[in-house]
Enzyme design. Structure first.
Site, PDB file in Angstrom:
ATOM      1  CD  GLN A  50       2.659 -20.996  17.725  1.00 29.68           C
ATOM      2  OE1 GLN A  50       3.438 -21.939  17.521  1.00 29.68           O
ATOM      3  NE2 GLN A  50       1.657 -21.085  18.565  1.00 29.68           N
ATOM      4  CB  SER A  66     -16.981 -26.300  17.463  1.00 30.50           C
ATOM      5  OG  SER A  66     -16.962 -26.996  18.694  1.00 30.50           O
ATOM      6  N   GLY A  71     -19.217 -23.357  23.155  1.00 28.34           N
ATOM      7  CA  GLY A  71     -18.279 -22.575  23.948  1.00 28.34           C
ATOM      8  C   GLY A  71     -16.862 -23.133  23.895  1.00 28.34           C
ATOM      9  CD  GLN A  74      -6.684 -27.461  25.880  1.00 26.43           C
ATOM     10  OE1 GLN A  74      -6.954 -27.901  24.773  1.00 26.43           O
ATOM     11  NE2 GLN A  74      -5.483 -27.562  26.409  1.00 26.43           N
ATOM     12  N   GLY A  90      -2.636 -22.176  22.597  1.00 27.29           N
ATOM     13  CA  GLY A  90      -4.050 -22.107  22.243  1.00 27.29           C
ATOM     14  C   GLY A  90      -4.367 -21.102  21.151  1.00 27.29           C
ATOM     15  CD  GLU A  91      -1.155 -17.875  16.953  1.00 27.45           C
ATOM     16  OE1 GLU A  91      -1.182 -17.034  16.034  1.00 27.45           O
ATOM     17  OE2 GLU A  91      -0.104 -18.288  17.474  1.00 27.45           O
ATOM     18  NE  ARG A  92      -6.502 -25.540  14.689  1.00 27.19           N
ATOM     19  CZ  ARG A  92      -7.581 -26.142  15.180  1.00 27.19           C
ATOM     20  NH1 ARG A  92      -7.620 -26.556  16.427  1.00 27.19           N
ATOM     21  NH2 ARG A  92      -8.637 -26.344  14.423  1.00 27.19           N
ATOM     22  CG  ASN A 125      -9.000 -27.486  40.057  1.00 23.82           C
ATOM     23  OD1 ASN A 125     -10.009 -26.986  40.525  1.00 23.82           O
ATOM     24  ND2 ASN A 125      -8.957 -27.955  38.814  1.00 23.82           N
TER      25      ASN A 125
END
Length: 306
Positions: A50, A66, A71, A74, A90-92, A125
């Protein structure tokens, strides 16, 4: 607002063979690729390659708060190896979830060599009738981020206009609180249906699109709360947004000549984005071409050079 549950555990999706599904050729892979799975936070390792290593702690604390309230909006993306997972993106969100004390986290699970299967799963989907607008937006974003498709290619895959895809992607600029409201919109409409066939839902896609034009998240959230409290119509919200952005613009403006309006329409259609033309009494003026991303800018330049 109640937190919305996302995804099933791997065992619920794959049964006893969960640990054995690691590549597309494994039995059951088609059930996993493209789905949202709930996986233990402590089974995830971060990507050692990363490029981003510094994260603003205050921003992480705010995101963790938040997440505690509404919840994960994303899901993160991970690659499966047995019952362990390597974080792809999505590490944050992952770090903030750890700060928030989450035991499990929703994730898109990738397998080795799964590109074709992933594209089929996402497109399938997106054909669901009960798909909420935020889920639609994130699915389109996945096709761009993980499959390397342009907005035009996503639109072609889905049989939709590019402007439709652009409008869905714009919703992702809204604060998480408002995104969560949109995710629950269809469920709320169904629950609030009364005997007269009307609905008591006071927040709609129209309201959300109007809020996108506000300059900051704080202002968006303030007006969002006002909408819920006072039941403001979309037209009323649009008027408030216009007054907040440019009070002077609420004054009547001289009517634009029909020839300029015709040219604006032609250029807007050609560039697939909003084009504005202004011209003074002596003939001097300017043409403004809007864009929302580096990709859109590159496409505009390509058309100008072509």
């Amino acid at each position: 607002m109640a937190k919305r549950a996302m995804g099933k555990g791997l065992s619920a999706i794959l049964g006893d063979e969960a640990a054995k599904v690691n590549k597309v050729s494994d039995k059951g892979a088609e059930k996993l690729v493209g789905s949202v799975a709930t996986i233990p936070v402590d089974s995830i390792t971060t990507n050692p390659f990363q490029p981003r290593s510094n994260f603003d702690n205050d921003a992480l604390v705010e995101l963790a708060q938040s997440i505690s309230e509404v919840g994960i909006i994303q899901p993160i993306t991970v690659r499966k190896n047995g019952m362990k997972f390597e974080l792809i993106s999505g590490e944050r969100r992952f770090r903030a979830s750890q700060m928030a004390g989450l035991q499990d986290i929703p994730a898109y699970v990738r397998l080795a060599d799964d590109r074709q299967l992933l594209e089929l799963a996402i497109v399938e989907n997106l054909q669901r009738e009960d798909l909420d607008p935020i889920e639609m937006a994130y699915s389109c974003k996945r096709m761009m981020d993980e499959l390397g498709l342009t907005q035009e290619q996503v639109a072609q895959r889905l049989g939709k206009g590019r402007s439709t895809i652009t409008n869905f992607l714009r919703l992702l600029r809204l604060p998480a609180l408002i995104q969560a409201e949109l995710r629950d919109l269809h469920r709320n409409e169904s629950a609030d249906e009364n005997n007269n066939g009307t609905t008591n839902v006071v927040f709609t896609m129209g309201h959300a699109r109007a809020l996108l034009n506000l300059p900051s998240e704080e202002t968006q959230i303030d007006l969002y709360k006002k909408i819920l409290k006072e039941g403001l119509s979309v037209r009323k919200v649009e008027a408030i947004v216009k007054a907040i952005k440019s009070p002077e613009e609420t004054k009547p403006k001289p009517e634009k000549p029909s020839e300029l309006l015709r040219l604006e329409g032609q250029l807007t259609e050609y560039f697939s984005t909003k084009v504005s033309i202004s011209q003074g009494a002596k003939g001097k003026g300017k043409i403004q071409i809007d864009f929302t991303s580096d990709q859109e800018l590159a496409e505009i330049i390509a058309k100008l050079n072509g």
